[in-house]
Motif scaffolding. Structure first.
Motif, short mmCIF file in Angstrom:
data_model
loop_
_atom_site.label_atom_id
_atom_site.label_comp_id
_atom_site.label_asym_id
_atom_site.label_seq_id
_atom_site.Cartn_x
_atom_site.Cartn_y
_atom_site.Cartn_z
N ALA A 1 0.85 -1.69 -0.15
CA ALA A 1 0.51 -0.30 0.21
C ALA A 1 0.66 0.93 -0.04
CB ALA A 1 -0.80 -0.09 1.23
N ARG A 2 0.23 2.44 0.02
CA ARG A 2 1.29 3.95 -0.29
C ARG A 2 0.49 4.73 0.95
NH1 ARG A 2 3.92 6.34 -5.38
NH2 ARG A 2 4.74 4.16 -5.25
N GLU B 1 -2.24 -1.32 -3.12
CA GLU B 1 -1.62 -0.93 -4.66
C GLU B 1 -1.27 -2.95 -5.20
OE1 GLU B 1 2.95 0.48 -4.69
OE2 GLU B 1 1.61 2.71 -4.65
N ASN C 1 -10.58 1.15 -7.08
CA ASN C 1 -8.47 1.71 -6.89
C ASN C 1 -7.76 1.73 -6.01
OD1 ASN C 1 -9.82 3.55 -5.31
ND2 ASN C 1 -9.39 5.62 -6.67
N GLY C 2 -8.39 1.10 -5.28
CA GLY C 2 -7.71 0.48 -3.96
C GLY C 2 -7.04 1.50 -2.25
N GLU C 3 -8.26 3.00 -3.26
CA GLU C 3 -7.92 4.05 -2.06
C GLU C 3 -9.19 2.82 -0.93
OE1 GLU C 3 -9.75 8.37 -1.44
OE2 GLU C 3 -9.35 7.55 -3.38
N VAL C 4 -8.47 3.60 0.79
CA VAL C 4 -8.82 3.19 2.39
C VAL C 4 -10.63 3.87 2.27
CG1 VAL C 4 -8.88 2.34 4.58
CG2 VAL C 4 -7.39 1.58 2.68
N CYS C 5 -11.71 3.42 2.42
CA CYS C 5 -12.40 4.26 3.05
C CYS C 5 -12.39 4.18 4.44
CB CYS C 5 -13.95 4.46 2.60
SG CYS C 5 -14.84 5.12 2.87
N ARG D 1 -3.92 3.66 -0.26
CA ARG D 1 -4.26 2.88 -1.48
C ARG D 1 -3.57 1.87 -1.72
NH1 ARG D 1 -3.16 3.21 -6.24
NH2 ARG D 1 -0.95 4.28 -6.16
N ILE E 1 -12.81 -1.27 0.98
CA ILE E 1 -11.40 -0.36 -0.06
C ILE E 1 -12.45 -0.13 -1.83
CG2 ILE E 1 -9.68 -1.72 -0.67
CD1 ILE E 1 -9.02 -2.40 1.61
N TYR E 2 -12.28 1.23 -2.00
CA TYR E 2 -12.62 1.01 -2.91
C TYR E 2 -11.62 0.30 -4.41
CZ TYR E 2 -15.04 4.90 -1.90
OH TYR E 2 -15.72 6.24 -0.74
N LYS F 1 -3.82 9.98 3.00
CA LYS F 1 -4.59 8.93 1.63
C LYS F 1 -3.66 7.82 1.86
CE LYS F 1 -7.41 12.60 -1.03
NZ LYS F 1 -8.30 12.66 -0.29
#
Length: 169
Positions: free
Chosen positions: A59-60, A77, A88-92, A75, A85-86, A73
């Protein structure tokens, strides 16, 4: 840019602390392109985290110049199938939301980002989120529906993403 240099100093200290802290197994972090505002994270999920145990997830964390007043943010990878987790990898997750009232009424201000949070608390929250998703307002609607309505299929999809994580570059 005094704020951003203060943020850079704080992040450098927090990174060093996390790299030296042996109390948090399964988390490895380093800088992307020697940029203290971009961290590369590897989460090696222990087997006691039921669903995602044995997975290796890259992740990043991307920190804003206003850190710690504003959250980073995060995300993934490595592809990961999870209600929060969306695609696109983005964490909510609540603690990564800015410190303001939630206009949708899902979160209390106290659940959102505050400057007392740090990269370690974020990553521990994300690991906790993996084992107990919030399906009230899923970022991945399909994963949220399967979590609620078809646990066998959800587990099958998660097992596949854990297997795939071992081969992900």
């Amino acid at each position: 840019m005094a704020g951003s240099s203060a943020a850079a100093g704080l992040l450098a200290r927090q990174l060093k602390q996390m790299q030296n802290d042996k109390d948090i197994p399964g988390i490895s972090c380093g800088l992307v392109d020697n940029n203290v505002f971009e961290w590369e994270i590897m989460l090696m999920i222990s087997d006691d985290i039921k669903l995602y145990g044995g997975g290796f997830f890259k992740a990043r964390l991307s920190f804003p110049p206003e850190y710690p007043l504003l959250p980073p943010k995060m995300r993934f990878e490595t592809p990961i199938f999870h209600p929060n987790i969306y695609l696109n990898g983005e964490v909510c997750i609540s603690i990564l939301h800015p410190p303001e009232e939630d206009k949708y009424g899902y979160e209390q201000a106290s659940e959102r980002w505050s400057p007392v949070q740090n990269p370690e608390s974020i990553l521990l929250s994300v690991i906790s989120m993996l084992s107990s998703p919030n399906d009230e307002s899923p970022a991945n609607v399909e994963a949220g529906a399967l979590w609620r309505d078809n646990m066998a299929e959800f587990k099958k999809r998660v097992r596949k993403c854990v297997r795939d994580s071992l081969d992900f570059e």
